[in-house]
Design an enzyme around this catalytic site. Structure first.
Site, PDB file in Angstrom:
ATOM      1  N   GLY A 178       0.814  -1.210   0.000  1.00  0.00           N
ATOM      2  CA  GLY A 178       0.000   0.000   0.000  1.00  0.00           C
ATOM      3  C   GLY A 178       0.845   1.255   0.000  1.00  0.00           C
ATOM      4  O   GLY A 178       1.902   1.315   0.659  1.00  0.00           O
TER       5      GLY A 178
ATOM      6  N   ARG B 168     -21.317  12.007  11.402  1.00  0.00           N
ATOM      7  CA  ARG B 168     -21.864  11.500  10.149  1.00  0.00           C
ATOM      8  C   ARG B 168     -23.014  10.514  10.337  1.00  0.00           C
ATOM      9  O   ARG B 168     -23.980  10.539   9.588  1.00  0.00           O
ATOM     10  CB  ARG B 168     -20.745  10.803   9.374  1.00  0.00           C
ATOM     11  CG  ARG B 168     -19.729  11.789   8.927  1.00  0.00           C
ATOM     12  CD  ARG B 168     -18.519  11.148   8.330  1.00  0.00           C
ATOM     13  NE  ARG B 168     -17.625  12.228   7.931  1.00  0.00           N
ATOM     14  CZ  ARG B 168     -16.445  12.045   7.386  1.00  0.00           C
ATOM     15  NH1 ARG B 168     -15.994  10.829   7.184  1.00  0.00           N
ATOM     16  NH2 ARG B 168     -15.710  13.067   7.038  1.00  0.00           N
TER      17      ARG B 168
HETATM   18  C1  LIG Z   1     -13.838  10.933  -1.332  1.00  0.00           C
HETATM   19  C2  LIG Z   1     -13.176  10.756   0.001  1.00  0.00           C
HETATM   20  C3  LIG Z   1     -12.813  11.841   0.752  1.00  0.00           C
HETATM   21  C4  LIG Z   1     -12.207  11.676   1.993  1.00  0.00           C
HETATM   22  N1  LIG Z   1     -11.859  12.778   2.714  1.00  0.00           N
HETATM   23  C5  LIG Z   1     -11.254  12.616   3.906  1.00  0.00           C
HETATM   24  C6  LIG Z   1     -10.848  13.744   4.660  1.00  0.00           C
HETATM   25  O1  LIG Z   1     -11.027  14.883   4.246  1.00  0.00           O
HETATM   26  N2  LIG Z   1     -10.239  13.526   5.842  1.00  0.00           N
HETATM   27  C7  LIG Z   1     -10.004  12.283   6.337  1.00  0.00           C
HETATM   28  O2  LIG Z   1      -9.445  12.154   7.409  1.00  0.00           O
HETATM   29  N3  LIG Z   1     -10.364  11.195   5.626  1.00  0.00           N
HETATM   30  C8  LIG Z   1     -10.977  11.324   4.427  1.00  0.00           C
HETATM   31  N4  LIG Z   1     -11.342  10.228   3.723  1.00  0.00           N
HETATM   32  C9  LIG Z   1     -10.931   8.882   4.187  1.00  0.00           C
HETATM   33  C10 LIG Z   1      -9.468   8.662   3.842  1.00  0.00           C
HETATM   34  O3  LIG Z   1      -9.195   9.198   2.578  1.00  0.00           O
HETATM   35  C11 LIG Z   1      -9.075   7.197   3.843  1.00  0.00           C
HETATM   36  O4  LIG Z   1      -9.552   6.561   4.964  1.00  0.00           O
HETATM   37  C12 LIG Z   1      -7.558   7.075   3.839  1.00  0.00           C
HETATM   38  O5  LIG Z   1      -7.019   7.817   2.796  1.00  0.00           O
HETATM   39  C13 LIG Z   1      -7.116   5.625   3.728  1.00  0.00           C
HETATM   40  O6  LIG Z   1      -5.712   5.602   3.620  1.00  0.00           O
HETATM   41  P1  LIG Z   1      -4.927   4.226   3.615  1.00  0.00           P
HETATM   42  O7  LIG Z   1      -3.506   4.562   3.422  1.00  0.00           O
HETATM   43  O8  LIG Z   1      -5.305   3.429   4.785  1.00  0.00           O
HETATM   44  O9  LIG Z   1      -5.480   3.439   2.334  1.00  0.00           O
HETATM   45  P2  LIG Z   1      -5.609   3.862   0.787  1.00  0.00           P
HETATM   46  O10 LIG Z   1      -5.354   5.288   0.538  1.00  0.00           O
HETATM   47  O11 LIG Z   1      -6.921   3.294   0.355  1.00  0.00           O
HETATM   48  O12 LIG Z   1      -4.442   3.088   0.092  1.00  0.00           O
HETATM   49  C14 LIG Z   1      -4.478   1.698  -0.090  1.00  0.00           C
HETATM   50  C15 LIG Z   1      -3.221   1.285  -0.813  1.00  0.00           C
HETATM   51  O13 LIG Z   1      -3.132  -0.123  -0.778  1.00  0.00           O
HETATM   52  C16 LIG Z   1      -2.865  -0.615  -2.084  1.00  0.00           C
HETATM   53  N5  LIG Z   1      -3.422  -1.951  -2.147  1.00  0.00           N
HETATM   54  C17 LIG Z   1      -4.643  -2.391  -1.748  1.00  0.00           C
HETATM   55  N6  LIG Z   1      -4.733  -3.716  -1.895  1.00  0.00           N
HETATM   56  C18 LIG Z   1      -3.544  -4.121  -2.397  1.00  0.00           C
HETATM   57  C19 LIG Z   1      -3.019  -5.380  -2.767  1.00  0.00           C
HETATM   58  N7  LIG Z   1      -3.724  -6.512  -2.622  1.00  0.00           N
HETATM   59  N8  LIG Z   1      -1.758  -5.429  -3.266  1.00  0.00           N
HETATM   60  C20 LIG Z   1      -1.004  -4.306  -3.400  1.00  0.00           C
HETATM   61  N9  LIG Z   1      -1.457  -3.087  -3.039  1.00  0.00           N
HETATM   62  C21 LIG Z   1      -2.708  -3.014  -2.558  1.00  0.00           C
HETATM   63  C22 LIG Z   1      -3.495   0.387  -3.015  1.00  0.00           C
HETATM   64  O14 LIG Z   1      -2.892   0.308  -4.285  1.00  0.00           O
HETATM   65  C23 LIG Z   1      -3.155   1.683  -2.274  1.00  0.00           C
HETATM   66  O15 LIG Z   1      -1.857   2.066  -2.597  1.00  0.00           O
HETATM   67  C24 LIG Z   1     -11.969  10.388   2.480  1.00  0.00           C
HETATM   68  C25 LIG Z   1     -12.340   9.275   1.731  1.00  0.00           C
HETATM   69  C26 LIG Z   1     -12.966   9.466   0.502  1.00  0.00           C
HETATM   70  C27 LIG Z   1     -13.409   8.268  -0.253  1.00  0.00           C
END
Ligand SMILES: Cc1cc2nc3c(=O)[nH]c(=O)nc-3n(C[C@H](O)[C@H](O)[C@H](O)COP(=O)(O)OP(=O)(O)OC[C@H]3O[C@@H](n4cnc5c(N)ncnc54)[C@H](O)[C@@H]3O)c2cc1C
Length: 700
Positions: A89, A391
């Site tokens: 990720g 929310r």
């Molecule tokens: C439209 C929108 C607006 C938002 N706005 C806000 C905000 O203003 N403030 C806030 O706090 N939160 C916000 N959120 C929530 C927040 O964006 C997410 O919870 C957060 O970005 C998740 O980050 P993460 O690093 O955990 O995962 P992600 O950003 O989802 O990254 C997942 C990563 O894992 C990789 N991956 C997944 N499965 C595999 C696999 N099997 N093999 C290899 N790679 C894989 C993907 O390629 C990616 O790189 C928002 C969400 C959305 C949808």
């Protein structure tokens, strides 16, 4: 004589009836008693996770993290160079972890599905990131951020984790500013803040409506530096399809690598590391339509789950109140209108049903309804927090109005978010400066000018609070397997407050994991790099290949999307905003039927050993079906309403969520028991030491 006989017959009949009734009652009582005994036995035999097992440090809340850091084991610089870590990720959690671990000296292998780490779903985050800096001097503090988060999560999160999150929130802002993240500033130069739901202070740092993008660029620049230095080896367009466990000398399974598919060539490859960190994001796309990026998936979580990691609180899914309503059957994505809009936008529906009907028929517009005929229902129901209630509360209130017929668009499934007051108060230019890109996005999608007519919004699936269970060190129940960001269950309880996901992802990646993983790796310094020719790697690769072959061989009649869409509808109808025991049982049956349909009738065109989007989607859908079922099973067992989990049987007369603290104040963790077997429930009791559990109140 005849009369006497009749009387005797009648008496006999009555006696028989009474006897039957008594027997019926006795049987009923016996059945009930048996059920109670079974429940009691189940309760007594349900395994428990203790605070020691969750590695929660002893001591006062505000000293736990400091004490942990003071006593955790470290790895010296020379040994760090000998240790490899896989990070799956490149969202905010993954990229911040990969950059930090490499900066510390570990060798990192970083994987993502997208063609660039910068395209992870985190880039979509709009509104902002919370921190307890108190720049506004409005009474904020680490404790307040902690308290709001615990309360916002309906008292279903771990106290120690939430306090640590609030504590490190301020470091995140400093770190990001140092990286050059262009946070909005006030005239005097200080960073600006705005308010998000569930808080009465302004603590949300933002970069216009693109906060996620700017934070991700910051993390990406730190990551790129390490790629340049050779400390991170980046694998873009790779998808992990399984985790490899190898037994140590004591017979204990440890995560030692992954099997990944090169999405461009279709080649299956093996990778070794001393530890595996998964930051794969949330599983909201189980619902097909959600605000998540198209590639967001739950497969990595399911791979961990199948290897013995527990899946915690799968039923806690967040439905965001301000999304652009669904407008057709051919849609594959829903668009979020950031929560930040609730700072200045006011939510309303008409007071009169006849006005709602005319809106639904397209005869009038929102602006045609006079002020006195508007029902600002959030301000009316929750005077203290108004439009900034959390929310879950705002979503349910919108549903309640729409269910009663007050919806404002042609489907009757929309409410207004109105900026006319703000435009009058602040001027159009100021509103445009704050929210311009969001207004533009709305106009492009809906083809209506939101400066002139109120926006229409409706709740949609957005975020998953549930996820892989991790201890205080962010380690799963599988040794050497860590889980960070949205993919884990850790800090938000039953409902996440706005702007807290970015905070958690970056807290995990920059400030928590880099410490805690050392406690594990310090014991691994003597473990040599392993060959990926080991039988464990070969077996895992074969299992992946067999699964792909099985899918490719089905050659049925249904596209992956058509089955996914059907799953999504079932999820929304039976495991969505309002859940009932009856509906959930029905939902589980329907999900089982979808699973059968998928495995017998899906059609995947193309080849397995080349670029094949449909195969990628099919592999993910196979897991979404399993997650959907797990969500329903968890929702059925949790006989209470809390946060995003609303069981209609458990509500107050005013329609508010009704918790059952005496029975359900625990993390519901599910253990995989095998294909087509029911999972086992394991509980982590949430005994609050420092916070009094109260009924959430946003009214006064
Ligand atoms: C439209 C929108 C607006 C938002 N706005 C806000 C905000 O203003 N403030 C806030 O706090 N939160 C916000 N959120 C929530 C927040 O964006 C997410 O919870 C957060 O970005 C998740 O980050 P993460 O690093 O955990 O995962 P992600 O950003 O989802 O990254 C997942 C990563 O894992 C990789 N991956 C997944 N499965 C595999 C696999 N099997 N093999 C290899 N790679 C894989 C993907 O390629 C990616 O790189 C928002 C969400 C959305 C949808």
């Amino acid at each position: 004589m005849a009369k006497k006989e009749t009387i005797v017959d009648a008496a006999k009949k009555t006696v028989k009836k009474v006897a039957e009734k008594v027997a019926e009652k006795v049987v009923e009582a016996a059945v009930e008693a048996t059920v109670q005994v079974q429940e009691a036995v189940k309760e007594a035999t349900t395994p428990i996770i203790t605070p020691e097992m969750a590695k929660i440090p002893a001591g006062p809340l505000e000293l736990k993290w400091t004490n942990y850091k003071n006593h955790q084991k470290l790895v010296n610089p020379a040994n760090k160079r000998r240790l490899d870590v896989i990070v799956v990720g490149t969202g905010l959690a993954g990229s911040s972890a990969a950059a930090s671990l490499a900066e510390m000296g570990f060798n990192v292998l970083n994987f993502c599905i997208q063609d660039s780490p910068r395209r992870a779903h985190s880039i979509a985050a709009q509104g902002g990131i919370n921190a307890a800096k108190n720049y506004q001097n409005d009474g904020d503090s680490v404790y307040r951020l902690y308290y709001d988060t615990i309360k916002g999560g309906d008292y279903r999160a771990r106290e120690a984790n939430v306090y640590r999150l609030a504590e490190v929130s301020n470091n995140i802002i400093d770190q990001c500013v140092a990286q050059g993240v262009p946070f909005a500033r006030e005239y005097g130069g200080l960073l600006d803040n705005r308010s998000f739901g569930g808080a009465q202070v302004s603590r949300t740092f933002y970069a216009k409506g693109q906060t996620g993008q700017q934070l991700l660029l910051g993390a990406y620049s730190a990551l790129s530096r390490q790629i340049g230095k050779g400390k991170v080896k980046m694998y873009t367009r790779y998808e992990m399809l399984d985790i490899v466990l190898v037994k140590d000398e004591n017979g204990e399974q440890r995560a030692r690598g992954i099997i990944a598919r090169n999405l461009v060539t279709g080649r299956i490859e093996r990778f070794f590391a001393h530890a595996v960190v998964v930051g794969s994001g949330g599983y909201g796309n189980t619902f097909f339509l959600s605000t998540n990026a198209m590639a967001s998936n739950g497969s990595a979580a399911m791979q961990m789950y199948r290897h013995g990691a527990l899946f915690a609180n799968p039923c806690y899914a967040q439905i965001h109140p301000t999304c652009i309503p669904k407008h057709g059957d051919f849609q594959s994505k829903l668009t979020l209108m950031s929560e930040s809009l609730r700072n200045d936008g006011r939510i309303w529906v008409p007071k009169k049903l006849e006005d709602a009907k005319r809106l639904q028929a397209g005869e009038i517009k929102g602006r045609d309804i006079p002020e006195e005929d508007r029902d600002y229902y959030l301000e009316r129901r929750y005077p203290a927090f108004g439009n900034l209630v959390p929310r879950d509360v705002a979503s349910r209130a919108a549903k309640e109005r729409c269910d009663k017929g007050y919806g404002v668009n042609n489907t009757g499934l929309a409410v207004f978010l109105d900026f006319s007051d703000a435009i009058q108060r602040l001027g159009k230019d100021v509103v445009a400066q704050k929210y311009g890109n969001l207004f533009q996005m709305y106009e492009k999608i809906v083809d209506e000018n939101p400066y002139e007519n109120p926006m229409m919004i409706f709740p949609a699936i957005h975020y998953t609070m549930g996820g892989i269970w991790v201890d205080y060190e962010l380690q799963t129940t599988v040794k050497g397997l860590f889980c960070i960001g949205e993919a884990n269950f850790s800090d938000h309880g039953a409902n996440r407050l706005g702007a807290s996901a970015l905070m958690q992802g970056l807290a995990d990646g920059y400030f928590v994991l880099p410490y805690t993983i050392q406690n594990y790796l310090s014991d691994q310094i003597g473990v040599p790099r392993m060959s990926t020719d080991l039988p464990e790697f070969a077996e895992a690769e074969k299992a992946v290949q067999d699964k792909i072959n099985k899918l490719m061989a089905i050659q049925g009649k249904r596209s992956v999307d058509s089955i996914h869409k059907e799953l999504g509808l079932i999820m929304w109808d039976f495991v969505g905003m309002g859940r009932t025991a009856e509906g959930l049982k029905e939902g589980i049956k329907k999900i089982d039927a979808i699973k059968k349909e998928f495995w017998t009738n899906v059609y995947i065109p193309g080849e397995a050993n080349s670029l094949n989007n449909e195969l990628e989607k099919a592999l993910r859908l196979a897991d979404f079906i399993e997650i959907g079922r797990l969500m329903a099973v968890d929702a059925l067992h949790r006989e209470e309403s809390c946060g995003g989990h609303f069981r209609e049987e458990y509500q107050t007369p005013e329609g508010e969520a009704l918790r059952q603290d005496d029975k359900f104040a625990y993390v519901g963790c599910w253990k995989y028991m095998g294909e087509d077997k029911e999972p086992q429930l394991i509980k982590e009791p949430l005994d609050y030491e420092f916070t009094e559990r109260k009924t959430r109140n946003y009214k006064n």
